[in-house]
Scaffold this motif. Structure first.
Motif, PDB file in Angstrom:
ATOM      1  N   ASN A   1      49.122  38.658  49.480  1.00  0.00           N
ATOM      2  CA  ASN A   1      47.921  38.420  50.278  1.00  0.00           C
ATOM      3  C   ASN A   1      47.010  37.349  49.674  1.00  0.00           C
ATOM      4  O   ASN A   1      45.879  37.170  50.139  1.00  0.00           O
ATOM      5  N   ASN A   2      47.512  36.684  48.634  1.00  0.00           N
ATOM      6  CA  ASN A   2      46.755  35.599  47.984  1.00  0.00           C
ATOM      7  C   ASN A   2      45.366  36.061  47.529  1.00  0.00           C
ATOM      8  O   ASN A   2      44.365  35.355  47.715  1.00  0.00           O
ATOM      9  N   ILE A   3      45.333  37.245  46.946  1.00  0.00           N
ATOM     10  CA  ILE A   3      44.069  37.799  46.455  1.00  0.00           C
ATOM     11  C   ILE A   3      43.985  37.586  44.949  1.00  0.00           C
ATOM     12  O   ILE A   3      44.897  37.957  44.209  1.00  0.00           O
ATOM     13  N   SER A   4      42.903  37.005  44.499  1.00  0.00           N
ATOM     14  CA  SER A   4      42.706  36.840  43.059  1.00  0.00           C
ATOM     15  C   SER A   4      42.369  38.201  42.461  1.00  0.00           C
ATOM     16  O   SER A   4      41.643  39.001  43.067  1.00  0.00           O
ATOM     17  N   TYR A   5      42.915  38.461  41.286  1.00  0.00           N
ATOM     18  CA  TYR A   5      42.673  39.757  40.680  1.00  0.00           C
ATOM     19  C   TYR A   5      42.717  39.664  39.165  1.00  0.00           C
ATOM     20  O   TYR A   5      43.311  38.758  38.584  1.00  0.00           O
ATOM     21  N   PHE A   6      42.068  40.644  38.547  1.00  0.00           N
ATOM     22  CA  PHE A   6      42.074  40.772  37.097  1.00  0.00           C
ATOM     23  C   PHE A   6      42.659  42.130  36.770  1.00  0.00           C
ATOM     24  O   PHE A   6      42.154  43.161  37.214  1.00  0.00           O
TER      25      PHE A   6
ATOM     26  N   SER B   1      37.598  39.392  45.255  1.00  0.00           N
ATOM     27  CA  SER B   1      38.557  39.611  44.168  1.00  0.00           C
ATOM     28  C   SER B   1      38.701  41.100  43.856  1.00  0.00           C
ATOM     29  O   SER B   1      37.796  41.906  44.086  1.00  0.00           O
ATOM     30  N   VAL B   2      39.870  41.437  43.324  1.00  0.00           N
ATOM     31  CA  VAL B   2      40.195  42.815  42.987  1.00  0.00           C
ATOM     32  C   VAL B   2      40.269  42.968  41.473  1.00  0.00           C
ATOM     33  O   VAL B   2      40.847  42.128  40.781  1.00  0.00           O
ATOM     34  N   ILE B   3      39.683  44.027  40.959  1.00  0.00           N
ATOM     35  CA  ILE B   3      39.864  44.408  39.560  1.00  0.00           C
ATOM     36  C   ILE B   3      40.836  45.585  39.550  1.00  0.00           C
ATOM     37  O   ILE B   3      40.562  46.633  40.135  1.00  0.00           O
ATOM     38  N   PHE B   4      41.976  45.374  38.927  1.00  0.00           N
ATOM     39  CA  PHE B   4      43.060  46.359  38.906  1.00  0.00           C
ATOM     40  C   PHE B   4      43.074  47.035  37.541  1.00  0.00           C
ATOM     41  O   PHE B   4      43.378  46.410  36.536  1.00  0.00           O
TER      42      PHE B   4
ATOM     43  N   TYR C   1      35.683  39.309  30.863  1.00  0.00           N
ATOM     44  CA  TYR C   1      36.959  39.316  30.162  1.00  0.00           C
ATOM     45  C   TYR C   1      38.103  38.734  30.988  1.00  0.00           C
ATOM     46  O   TYR C   1      39.195  38.513  30.467  1.00  0.00           O
ATOM     47  N   SER C   2      37.871  38.490  32.265  1.00  0.00           N
ATOM     48  CA  SER C   2      38.930  37.981  33.135  1.00  0.00           C
ATOM     49  C   SER C   2      39.320  36.552  32.757  1.00  0.00           C
ATOM     50  O   SER C   2      38.463  35.724  32.420  1.00  0.00           O
ATOM     51  N   ASP C   3      40.617  36.274  32.844  1.00  0.00           N
ATOM     52  CA  ASP C   3      41.112  34.931  32.538  1.00  0.00           C
ATOM     53  C   ASP C   3      40.838  33.956  33.676  1.00  0.00           C
ATOM     54  O   ASP C   3      40.901  32.737  33.484  1.00  0.00           O
ATOM     55  N   THR C   4      40.604  34.475  34.864  1.00  0.00           N
ATOM     56  CA  THR C   4      40.339  33.617  36.025  1.00  0.00           C
ATOM     57  C   THR C   4      38.986  33.989  36.624  1.00  0.00           C
ATOM     58  O   THR C   4      38.470  35.090  36.417  1.00  0.00           O
TER      59      THR C   4
END
Length: 317
Positions: free
Chosen positions: A63-68, A108-111, A98-101
């Protein structure tokens, strides 16, 4: 009956990327619906090695979702940095830091993976959802806690479901039996018509291999790639070794943290079995016997596995 209850799903997707075989799972629709419509957090739990982390990553990428992604087992430093924070804004700010992106607010999703190591985050998720800065997916293993130790799951703030190993329909699709064949079998069942002999043999063989392989995705992946039952057995043994390690790492730690005899050494584990109730021991032996029958591996003499399972079954209060 099995074919009658088979849910219609979209076209099965089989493709390779960097040598990895990808399989359609029945849980994809649940995650996709959450991505499309839900404002809540998503909690996925289940036994180890059933494909939780892999499927979450794949659905976010699709789904082209950015996530950490934060694996609390691997990133103890991040766990220690946020575990004592009570304010949602502080927690989300730390995680974004702390996310690299770069994370996009509202999208955005934090997983958070292996949340059984930090069960309090499930209680705190209510405040993170209310804050609305990011979306949250949580994943945890049944081993060790199985949602024990959580004070409360905030109703109305979390969508949750349990994942299991691959079922028969996921397996047969993974090995190349397409939806057209499944549809044909459904029609034969509903009309009480005999199945074509060639298709019958093919499905019978598929069922036979499913009994041998089971539904752990890594084992199915090994079978699909190699068709070598010796390598399948090796992968099954690898999973068993990981489960044994988890019994010791999680359950013994939990036992020693709540037991007045926590000074006992690991070598003294047989004492734990002697002090356990007969029901716990007998249940553990029955579970081991069942797993032995399924995997065709004799685990009955494995005292470490028995001890770890007894500890896991005992009440944690």
């Amino acid at each position: 009956m099995m074919f009658k209850n088979h849910e219609k799903r979209g076209k099965m997707m089989y493709y390779k990327e960097k040598g990895a075989f990808k399989m359609k799972r029945q849980y994809e629709d649940k995650i996709q619906n959450w991505i499309n419509d839900s404002k809540k957090a998503l909690l996925i739990y289940g036994a180890r090695q059933v494909g939780k982390t892999y499927l979450i990553r794949e659905m976010l990428k699709r789904n082209n979702i950015s996530y950490f992604e934060v694996n609390f087992q691997e990133r103890e430093d991040i766990l220690n940095a946020i575990k004592d924070l009570s304010n949602a804004e502080d927690i989300s700010m730390k995680l974004a830091l702390y996310s690299d992106t770069s994370l996009m607010e509202g999208e955005s999703v934090i997983f958070l993976d292996e949340v059984q190591l930090y069960p309090e985050i499930i209680t705190k998720i209510k405040f993170l959802v209310d804050e609305g800065k990011y979306r949250y997916i949580l994943s945890g293993s049944n081993l060790g806690v199985e949602l024990k130790g959580i004070k409360s799951i905030p109703v109305g703030y979390v969508d949750m479901f349990q994942m299991f190993p691959m079922n028969l329909f996921e397996f047969v699709n993974a090995i190349g039996i397409n939806d057209t064949t499944i549809k044909y079998l459904n029609e034969c069942f509903e009309k009480l018509e005999p199945v074509d002999e060639i298709i019958h043999k093919r499905m019978f063989n598929a069922f036979y291999y499913y009994l041998i392989c089971g539904g752990m995705p890594s084992v199915v992946d090994t079978f699909v790639k190699t068709r070598n039952l010796r390598e399948v057995r090796d992968e099954q043994q690898n999973i068993i070794r990981q489960y044994k390690a988890d019994f010791i790492i999680f359950n013994y730690k939990n036992y020693t943290s709540t037991n007045p005899l926590k000074q006992d050494k690991v070598e003294d584990k047989p004492v734990i079995i002697e002090k356990s109730s007969l029901n716990d021991v007998e249940l553990a032996k029955e579970i081991i016997s069942l797993v032995s029958d399924i995997l065709r591996v004799d685990l009955s003499e494995d005292k470490i596995l028995l001890t770890g399972l007894v500890i896991h079954l005992r009440p944690t209060i």
